[in-house]
Design a protein around this motif. Sequence first.
Motif: not given
Length: 307
Positions: A151-152, A156-159, A258-259, A304-306
Amino acid sequence: MTNKRAFIPPELAHELVKNIRLLALSGKKNFRQYLYDPLVYAGWERDKAHLAASTGKLMDKIQEDSADPAYQHAIALHCKRLISQGLTEGFSALGDSCIFFLDKMQEEPNLAASNEATDFVLAVEKSLKDFAKITSDTNEKKFEESIQSLSIEDMKSAFDPVRLDGTRKKVYLETELHTLYQQVLVATKSNNLAKCKKLLSRYIITYNESENYNKSEVETLLIALDKRENGFRQNLWDSLAIEIYYSVTRGIMEGNAKKAILGIRKYAYIFEGDPNAKFYYEIDALERKLYGIIQTKDLMKDLRKGM
């Protein structure tokens, strides 16, 4: 056929440890094929009548003897007996025993140069690296499939930048680093260097993106340590690459995209696109797939927003 080495470099022992841990995740069939069978074929299995203590007791005994110079000469033989006992007890005991032996090689140069250590690595190195190559090839496809369904929000969390809090663990780690820095300057035993390498690896991997990361102190340590042991810096960077690549690979094998992404980003941040870094091409292939999907789905603006 792999040639027998005269000495087992710490980075090779470290890499084989990680391969065994990944092998354990892949199931009993692979564990037998890539670790158990090669050791049996190489003659490491002993008659049960000649086996006595359990692997747990043998490891305790070896650990105790390692601190006594009078027993140093027997450590390698005890480690060989440990592996033989592990073959008899089962896959879990065998894996733990092999990892213990390889960890001891990293701590004790004399053990790393013993016939038992070089014979052991000769028996398992090729098969473990074959497994690692197969895993790397299949993981590219698995990674691509897993990030396709991410999911987006998870992307975002991963980045997200790494944000660290002021926990006791952080305070302890920084205190231990400072204490060890003072010890290293006057230390003469190589086991201090092995401990320092592990501590520095943890420090760099955990805090390298944090404003609390003390890059100048790390550099000062590396200069001092490289003077005391030629190649220490390169060995540390190899260890970092092995540790991060293991984390990425494990994430993919567990279906944790994600990891894996976090590991890929951390690798890129630390090694800054150095093609000579260990596992550069494997990580680069995964990174290309990641950003290819981001571009295809036009996710860069959202990411980039996150950030």
